[in-house]
Structure formats: C-alpha cells, structure tokens
Design a protein around this motif. Structure first.
Motif, PDB file in Angstrom:
ATOM      1  N   ASP A 313       0.814  -1.218   0.000  1.00  0.00           N
ATOM      2  CA  ASP A 313       0.000   0.000   0.000  1.00  0.00           C
ATOM      3  C   ASP A 313       0.849   1.270   0.000  1.00  0.00           C
ATOM      4  O   ASP A 313       2.072   1.209  -0.121  1.00  0.00           O
ATOM      5  N   GLY A 314       0.189   2.390   0.150  1.00  0.00           N
ATOM      6  CA  GLY A 314       0.880   3.672   0.126  1.00  0.00           C
ATOM      7  C   GLY A 314       1.856   3.832   1.283  1.00  0.00           C
ATOM      8  O   GLY A 314       2.916   4.447   1.134  1.00  0.00           O
ATOM      9  N   THR A 315       1.509   3.299   2.425  1.00  0.00           N
ATOM     10  CA  THR A 315       2.397   3.407   3.583  1.00  0.00           C
ATOM     11  C   THR A 315       3.737   2.743   3.283  1.00  0.00           C
ATOM     12  O   THR A 315       4.805   3.285   3.580  1.00  0.00           O
ATOM     13  N   PHE A 316       3.656   1.575   2.647  1.00  0.00           N
ATOM     14  CA  PHE A 316       4.894   0.871   2.318  1.00  0.00           C
ATOM     15  C   PHE A 316       5.691   1.641   1.266  1.00  0.00           C
ATOM     16  O   PHE A 316       6.905   1.840   1.407  1.00  0.00           O
ATOM     17  N   ALA A 317       5.015   2.088   0.227  1.00  0.00           N
ATOM     18  CA  ALA A 317       5.736   2.819  -0.831  1.00  0.00           C
ATOM     19  C   ALA A 317       6.376   4.089  -0.268  1.00  0.00           C
ATOM     20  O   ALA A 317       7.506   4.437  -0.637  1.00  0.00           O
ATOM     21  N   ARG A 318       5.681   4.752   0.629  1.00  0.00           N
ATOM     22  CA  ARG A 318       6.271   5.962   1.238  1.00  0.00           C
ATOM     23  C   ARG A 318       7.508   5.605   2.063  1.00  0.00           C
ATOM     24  O   ARG A 318       8.478   6.362   2.092  1.00  0.00           O
ATOM     25  N   ALA A 319       7.476   4.452   2.706  1.00  0.00           N
ATOM     26  CA  ALA A 319       8.653   4.019   3.474  1.00  0.00           C
ATOM     27  C   ALA A 319       9.822   3.719   2.533  1.00  0.00           C
ATOM     28  O   ALA A 319      10.979   4.032   2.836  1.00  0.00           O
ATOM     29  N   VAL A 320       9.522   3.113   1.399  1.00  0.00           N
ATOM     30  CA  VAL A 320      10.581   2.853   0.405  1.00  0.00           C
ATOM     31  C   VAL A 320      11.161   4.174  -0.085  1.00  0.00           C
ATOM     32  O   VAL A 320      12.389   4.363  -0.171  1.00  0.00           O
ATOM     33  N   LEU A 321      10.268   5.113  -0.398  1.00  0.00           N
ATOM     34  CA  LEU A 321      10.696   6.434  -0.883  1.00  0.00           C
ATOM     35  C   LEU A 321      11.616   7.094   0.149  1.00  0.00           C
ATOM     36  O   LEU A 321      12.700   7.596  -0.182  1.00  0.00           O
TER      37      LEU A 321
END
Lengths: 373, 373
Positions: A313-321
């Motif tokens: 989800d977005g939370t994970f992608a933001r953590a990757v970013l």
C-alpha cells in the motif's frame, strides 16, 4: 499598521508550499543526492547546439526578448503543421496552464481532472477559485476518458485535463482514444491535452487534431525530451481566437531571451533528440530490470520515467521512498491511492542508476523492517 | 462547436496587444534599427562575469531551478540588509507586479497610480478587474505623493504605485519624500515602490525602510543597471507575511536557471556596475547636448534615459517620434498629456547616439514641416 488586504480567494489558499524541489531537500538533509531521478528531468541534457545558442545569447541578454516570440513560434508552427498564429509560447507548460486557467476559470467554475494527476494544474485551478472534480484512474492506471467526459458533462466543466502520456503513471492512450475524447467533448468544455512527454511515447500516440478545433488545446514543452527544464519554454497549439486571448493576460516580455534561442536551436537538432530517446529507452529498460531484480513490478512507460509498483500500500511505498531519499536517491511517488502503491523513477544516467541499484535492496529491507515492527 | 467560455473579466479585456517591441517594429518597417534606445534597456550589457555564469549554466539547463531561489535570495538579502525570508524573486518586476495584483486586487477594488506611469502595472490591474484611479503628474513632471495619498484615502485603494526614479519622465524624489509617503499611507493600503532605476539615481534617493513595514513593498530588477532585461529576474523586499503570500500564487519552478546564476554573479561585480553607471552618465550628458543643439529641452534624469521636451504638444512629439523611427531610431514617448510633449531616449552606445545625432535634425524638420502643412 495592518498588512495588505488580500483577496478572499488568496486569503483562503493554503499557506504551505506544495512544491519542494531537490535543492531544498538536499539542504534539509545536509548532503547532495547521488541520483537526481525524482523530477522527470532529462538527465541526458540539452542538445549541445541548444546549449551553445544559449551561451552565445548570454551577452545579448541586455535586450528584452521579442514580445511576440515570433522566431520560435514560426519554428514550432513548421514542426506542428500549423500557423504561427496558432501557437502560443510561454514559461513552461506550468506558466501556460496558469494563463489558461485564469482566462477560463472564475470562482466556483467546475474543472475536471484525474485524482493524482498533475498537481500544478490543480494548484492553478484552486488559485483562481475553481472547483476541482477528480475522477479515479482506471484499473489499468490510465486516465479514464469515459469517466472524465461524463463528469465534465455532469458538472458543466469549463476545462478537462488529460495528460497523454500520463504523469505520474507513465501510461498512455493511443491516438485514436484521444481523438475520440476530443470528438465527445461536451459543448463549451475545453480539453487540455498535456503532451509534455509525448516525444518519448510510441509512434501513434499523438492524435491528428485540427489546430482550429475549438474543443482542445495541446501543450508541449522543451523541459522533457529537449532537456531544457531550467529554461522555461513551453508551447500551446490551438485555435487562433484562443491563442490570441493569451495576449490579454500573459506577461508579454516575460520570456527569457537566451532560452528562446536555445529552443530554436534544439528544434534543429533531431539527431540529439533521437539520441536522447535511445538513452531514455535504455534507462527505462534498466530501471525495469533493477525493479524486477528486487521483486517489484515496473509499469509500462511511454515517458522518461518508470513507475514501479512496490506491491503493497501507500504506507509501504512511502517508506521505500523515504529510505531511498536517505540513501541519496531523489525520487517521487504518486499522491493518491491506489496509485500511491508505486514510486516513480526518472531515467537517470548510468552512474545514477548504479546508485539506485545499490540503494534499492537496502531501502526495501528497511521499509519491510519498518512495516513488521 | 463553440470555443472556451472565458471569464467575464477576460472576455471584457481589450484584444489589441498593448506592448509592441522593437523586433516587431523592425519587421513591420522592413529594416533594423540603427539605435535601439526606446525600451530603457542597458545597451552597455551585462557584467562579463554574469554572461560567463549564464553561459556556463547553459549545459545544466536540464535541471529545474531551485524552487525557492535560495542562493539568489541570500545574496540579495545581504545586499539589501534583510533576511532571505523578506525577499521574493520573480520573473522581472513585471511578473512580480502580476503576482501582487492578483494577491490583492479583486474585481472592483480601487488602485491608485499616476496617469502616464508604468503601463504594465495598469495592464495587470485591469487584467484582474481592478479599478484604476489616475492622478496627474506634478507640474515639475514628478509623481505627486500628496495627491496619490489623498486619492488612496478617498477611494480606499488597496494599492498605490510610485516609481522612484520615475519612468517615463526620469524624475525622482529624494529619500525623505518617499519615506514620508510610506509613513502617511492610509490604513490597509499597500504602497508599491518601484525602484527599477534606482541604481542610476543620485545617492540619497533610496529611503531606509524596515522590511517588516507592512505598508510598502519595494521592487528592484536586474533588467536595468545590471543589463539583464532578457534574463527576467526581478525581486521584491517586504514583510515576511507578504513575501510568504507570493508562494500561494507564484509559479514555483518558473525561474530560468541560468538567469539566476547570472544574477548571483552580477551581484558580485560592483566594478562593472560602476562602469555602467559612468557610461550611462556620459550618455545622458551627450543626449542632453544633442537635444539642446536641436533646440529641445532635456529634463533632469535619475535613470538610464533622458526625457526630452520637444517644446510643443503631443501631436508634435508624436511626429518627431515617427520621423525618428523612420530613420532607424527606436525611441518611445510618454502616453498622457502634458507629458506627451516629450520623447524618451535611452542611453545608447556611442554609435547609437551618433545615429541619433545625425537623424534628429532631419526628424525635427520633417515634424515641423508636417505641422505647418
């Protein structure tokens, strides 16, 4: 003593700055990025002919630019198969979108776009008191002509925005689909066809459009394929009446003079454009390889960036970013769900993609670790 | 199929283009000007260091500029004795005026300026639906602080415009008079102090102003003394709240990147600025000599142009202007009576003033002949 009395619209606008550039992020984090692949710039640079033309023009910079930008408009008209009076030149597509929104959108007027599409367009619409109606992306991460058209009809929208190819997803529609959308525009709705990335798209992406068609204006730019984002040169092609109306509001002496000389020179160097396209295609492929090697899914791209599905989800992608930024890799990501499951990687140079390749496994491990905590 | 539905304000704006540049005039007349002394450009050019910096930056033009323009703002803050957060950088004073008018002027709002003062300011006010109240120049061809203040109080104006030194008359007020005007601003009226030409003015023209004073914003530019009109770099100094409010409406990535590098370099070359000032002073003196030798009266000038009283009415001055243009001398003149008894000659290079000197007697003879017919 009180300060100025702002207009109601401006007083109500949010005070936070929506656009943080890489320089600001570098200052905040205290070290420079190893890879500048977040703003869809063209890291392969401008045509050397364009750079030379700009350098030569630097000593002539004491002159205001030609207020009609005629030389550039003539060159663009030849390229676009229209008349110079069907071409408007402005300070990037951003500047032209600002002019156009001002020309058309009064407070309360409806405007339709896709949720998560180009934020600067929304910034202008909000800035003039327009009401944004946002429709979702299609399940295939393309903008959705049918739903955009339906919402425009329903709201009586004055403007409908479509980018083709799309930013931030990198998806595109074939020319026929865009052509069909133009033909189905509701009466009195103007379609903005943002073709900022079209030079990177497959043959057959840009539709034939009669420039006098009053239902659409198409925008293109020297910021992407021509590698001149910092020059601020964009252009629009549309009906003479619409093009003339820009003259009522635009900053007539607002164009940078060397930038125009550079743009004219760039149009004369198709060999460089071809070379950039080849570099971009190779970088796209390599970003795809790097993503897949890390268990991520690169989306098809018709642009100079690759949007990569991080699989959660977005939370994970933001953590990757965040983990990439901390490792000196400047990237961005889509704002809205479910597109925010992705990160967006611009086509950098080989050393930049080396840095990405080195940083991504660690960044993913960190993001996964953060999630399981 | 109908075209776009423009806003009422834009639909009502005049369709004729108010700003015809020298390139357009050259095309219309079919030959190039021998003297480009009509737009108050700085014909002595930019600092070689600024030109070098712009040329060097040309290959970096693939990058968007820093959206905060921080490096330039820091350099300007040091120069102006204020904080970077009290400085806004924009696309020339023209661009900043457009932003400011948009921030403050809603349709119907009152704005006060001098009849015949800077037309681009009026263009922006009209463009946002403001109501211009124009007061006359004083009998000594200066803008009139007392009358501007009275009209502002009477109309409840949101903005009052003062240029010091003045364009198109070249006149100026000493610092104390401007300082006094700031102190007498009506509550809620913002004074725009346009100091585009201040670097050419005598010592003691620029007043001390606390940047946090909410009653005034001062604008300066790299277009005049710094010889970079075609670069589009202007700046404003004002209260933090006002400066921050520009961020609500401005085009955040709108600045040309090489232009900013050039502006920073220009600020580091005071020797060039001194040299330009000396060249301008010599050219001003020579324009005065040429005017007097032809029986005309040069007005005192605190700028890089000399406004010359042709001794009769606007019809005569327009005939002189036309006869000069026909002889390849690009000049302009004030728009409103009785200032339109004058023509306005920018400080050209020696060859340009040679051309002026050669053409003026013939032009005057032609104008006088036309008048007696």
């Amino acid at each position: 003593m009180t300060g100025p009395r702002y207009t109601d619209i401006v007083a109500a606008l949010p005070a936070d700055v929506p656009f943080v550039g890489p320089e600001g992020m570098e200052r905040d984090q205290g070290f420079p990025f190893a890879a500048r692949i977040g703003a869809n710039e063209n890291n392969f640079g401008p045509s050397p002919r364009a750079a030379e033309a700009m350098a030569r023009a630097a000593s002539d910079v004491w002159k205001y630019a030609d207020a009609t930008n005629l030389e550039l408009r003539v060159a663009l008209a030849a390229r676009m198969g229209c008349g110079p009076d069907q071409v408007i030149v402005g300070s990037g597509i951003d500047g032209l979108l600002g002019n156009l929104v001002r020309m058309v959108v009064a407070p309360g007027d409806a405007v339709v776009t896709t949720d998560g599409a180009y934020p600067t367009f929304n910034y202008h619409v909000n800035g003039f008191g327009g009401v944004l109606h946002k429709v979702p992306f299609r399940a295939d991460d393309r903008e959705d002509p049918d739903v955009l058209l339906a919402r425009a009809a329903e709201t009586g929208a004055k403007l409908v925005y479509l980018s083709n190819p799309d930013n931030p997803m990198g998806s595109h529609h074939p020319a026929a689909a865009v052509r069909d959308m133009v033909d189905r525009m509701p009466e009195g709705t103007l379609m903005i066809l943002d073709e900022a990335y079209v030079e990177f798209a497959p043959e057959g992406t840009a539709p034939e459009i009669d420039p006098e068609d009053p239902r659409v204006i198409r925008f293109r730019t020297f910021s992407k394929a021509y590698g001149m984002a910092g020059a601020r040169v964009g252009y629009g092609v549309g009906a003479r009446d619409l093009i003339r109306t820009f003259d009522k509001v635009r900053d007539h002496f607002g164009m940078n003079r060397p930038a125009q000389a550079g743009a004219v020179a760039a149009l004369g160097d198709d060999a460089w454009l071809d070379r950039v396209r080849a570099e971009v295609a190779a970088a796209r492929a390599r970003i795809g390889t790097i993503a897949r090697a890390n268990g991520l899914a690169p989306l098809p791209s018709a642009t100079n960036f690759v949007t990569v599905d991080c699989g959660r989800d977005g939370t994970f992608a933001r953590a990757v970013l965040k983990a990439l930024l901390a490792r000196g890799i400047f990237v961005r990501m889509p704002f809205s769900a479910p597109q925010d499951r992705c990160i967006r990687l611009s086509c950098g140079t080989s050393p930049e993609l080396d840095a990405l390749e080195a940083a991504l496994p660690e960044a993913l491990a960190e993001a996964r670790g953060a999630e399981t905590v």
